[in-house]
Design a protein around this motif. Structure first.
Motif, PDB file in Angstrom:
ATOM      1  N   TYR A  12       0.823  -1.221   0.000  1.00 54.39           N
ATOM      2  CA  TYR A  12       0.000   0.000   0.000  1.00 54.39           C
ATOM      3  C   TYR A  12       0.855   1.268   0.000  1.00 54.39           C
ATOM      4  O   TYR A  12       0.536   2.251  -0.662  1.00 54.39           O
ATOM      5  CB  TYR A  12      -0.911   0.013   1.238  1.00 54.39           C
ATOM      6  CG  TYR A  12      -1.998  -1.044   1.195  1.00 54.39           C
ATOM      7  CD1 TYR A  12      -3.118  -0.888   0.379  1.00 54.39           C
ATOM      8  CD2 TYR A  12      -1.898  -2.201   1.967  1.00 54.39           C
ATOM      9  CE1 TYR A  12      -4.112  -1.861   0.334  1.00 54.39           C
ATOM     10  CE2 TYR A  12      -2.888  -3.176   1.924  1.00 54.39           C
ATOM     11  CZ  TYR A  12      -3.997  -3.005   1.103  1.00 54.39           C
ATOM     12  OH  TYR A  12      -4.970  -3.959   1.055  1.00 54.39           O
ATOM     13  N   GLU A  13       1.963   1.221   0.767  1.00 53.57           N
ATOM     14  CA  GLU A  13       2.728   2.453   0.982  1.00 53.57           C
ATOM     15  C   GLU A  13       3.737   2.756  -0.114  1.00 53.57           C
ATOM     16  O   GLU A  13       3.984   3.911  -0.425  1.00 53.57           O
ATOM     17  CB  GLU A  13       3.461   2.378   2.337  1.00 53.57           C
ATOM     18  CG  GLU A  13       2.531   2.668   3.489  1.00 53.57           C
ATOM     19  CD  GLU A  13       3.077   2.177   4.814  1.00 53.57           C
ATOM     20  OE1 GLU A  13       4.279   1.844   4.883  1.00 53.57           O
ATOM     21  OE2 GLU A  13       2.286   2.122   5.772  1.00 53.57           O
ATOM     22  N   ASN A  14       4.365   1.728  -0.652  1.00 54.10           N
ATOM     23  CA  ASN A  14       5.383   1.966  -1.680  1.00 54.10           C
ATOM     24  C   ASN A  14       5.316   0.870  -2.745  1.00 54.10           C
ATOM     25  O   ASN A  14       6.221   0.044  -2.874  1.00 54.10           O
ATOM     26  CB  ASN A  14       6.775   2.031  -1.032  1.00 54.10           C
ATOM     27  CG  ASN A  14       7.814   2.631  -1.978  1.00 54.10           C
ATOM     28  OD1 ASN A  14       7.586   2.707  -3.195  1.00 54.10           O
ATOM     29  ND2 ASN A  14       8.943   3.053  -1.437  1.00 54.10           N
TER      30      ASN A  14
END
Ligand code: 1CP
Length: 347
Positions: free
Chosen positions: A168-170
């Motif tokens: 999700y973040e990177n």
């Protein structure tokens, strides 16, 4: 000599349904425990071709199984990529250098198959020689997503929260890792095929941890690349996933020869979804092997009936056999599958 398994993968007629068992060489067998004790550790066993060959053949000497599977582990690839695989006593596999920052992901490279993973290729060549054509030999790899789970987490985990957070973040960084790992998996499968593996199975053990959108983006996409890369090779490709039965038709559409299913998917529904594009492998709940012989026979028949008539079924458990199982129960299962599925001579 016994090519039932390869025939079923091609969906050709067979005299009875072939069966092999995920983790068929393992701790439930006293002879495996003895060889492992002699080797000193799991890694010494896996890295010594003569010992890997010995344990690969052990279940075939006991049971009328229709395929052998290379004794190794999916984590040999990240080990060869420099992560430092080790086993802490009673704790399962771990990496000394898990991937915890962008720099460590960016400097990863595809290992050389005949040097850094030469012991695997030597084991494949030796096993083929020792099998004398008795049954086909399956080579294997982890899926890029499942390998990434261990590489980021540093070992086994209940939910692999670190790699899922990264998705999700990177996503860009995770795709970078998956691209390198996919190149390594493809080279690994091709090298095993060149060394003599007659079928290739990819284990996507943790694909079912992802939401459908993330599964397609971070797992299926790379399985598709693998299927395309090995399409021209002789050995058929089997894509096994745990908890990924809802994607059976999409897995079939990658061009693989067979889809492996766990016990949470009904074989009849998967067959309806996939049509006759692929063979199906599975999918008895492994806990059934702890029950009585009568229950094992009844449940084996249930799995055979759920696939129904026609070719293209390879019987297996829905996941690996566990160390607590009585080997005599495996003999009951193998015999039941062959007996209940025996086709009459006239067709
Ligand atoms: O002797 C021992 O105590 C070590 C246990 C063991 C064994 C017997 C490990 C450590 N690996 C293996 C062999 C193995 N691993 C095979 C051999 C061939 C066979 O007979 O089937 C195969 C195909 C694997 C593949 C593998 N390793 C997978 C994918 C299949 C699956 O079961 O989902 C995975 C996820 C692993 C990682 C791994 N290696 C070993 C363990 C205990 C684990 C699971 C770690 C965890 O997440 O808890």
């Amino acid at each position: 000599m016994n090519d039932r398994y390869l025939c079923a993968l091609r969906r050709e007629p067979v005299d009875c349904t072939p069966i092999w068992i995920m983790r068929q060489a393992g701790r439930y067998l006293p002879e495996y425990r003895a060889t492992r004790a002699r080797a000193g550790s799991f890694l010494a066993l896996a890295k010594t071709p003569e010992l890997a060959c010995e344990v690969t053949l052990q279940p075939l000497d006991r049971f009328a199984l229709d395929a052998a599977i290379l004794f190794s582990d999916i984590l040999t690839v990240p080990d060869a990529m420099g992560l430092g695989l080790y086993f802490a006593e009673g704790e399962g596999p771990k990496f000394e250098r898990p991937l915890r920052d962008a720099a460590s992901i960016e400097k990863l490279a595809v290992p050389d198959m005949e040097t850094e993973l030469g012991y695997v290729m030597d084991a494949v060549r030796l096993i083929r020689r020792e099998l004398h054509g008795r049954v086909p030999l399956i080579g294997f790899s982890g899926s890029p997503w499942t390998l990434a789970c261990y590489m980021i987490e540093g070992g086994g985990s209940d939910g692999f929260a670190r790699v899922r957070a990264l998705a999700y973040e990177n996503p860009t960084l995770l795709h970078r890792l998956l691209a390198t790992t996919t190149a390594a998996v493809i080279a690994y499968l091709k090298a095993q095929a060149a060394a003599g593996a007659q079928a290739l199975q990819v284990f996507d053990t943790w694909g079912g941890l992802l939401s459908p959108r993330l599964y397609r983006e971070f797992s299926l996409r790379y399985l598709q690349q693998i299927a395309e890369a090995v399409a021209g090779l002789e050995p058929p490709l089997i894509l096994f996933g745990k908890g990924t039965g809802q994607f059976a038709a999409e897995l079939a559409a990658t061009g693989c020869a067979a889809v492996g299913l766990d016990w949470t998917t009904d074989l009849a529904s998967a067959r309806a979804a996939c049509g006759d594009r692929v063979a199906l492998q599975g999918n008895l709940d492994p806990t059934v092997l702890a029950a009585s012989p009568e229950v094992i026979e009844r449940e084996a028949k249930g799995v055979l009936d759920s696939f129904g008539v026609g070719s293209g079924h390879i019987f297996n458990l829905g996941h690996g056999i566990t160390p607590d199982i009585n080997p005599e129960h495996v003999a009951v299962l193998v015999d039941a599958v062959h007996r209940f599925s025996r086709r009459s001579g006239d067709g």
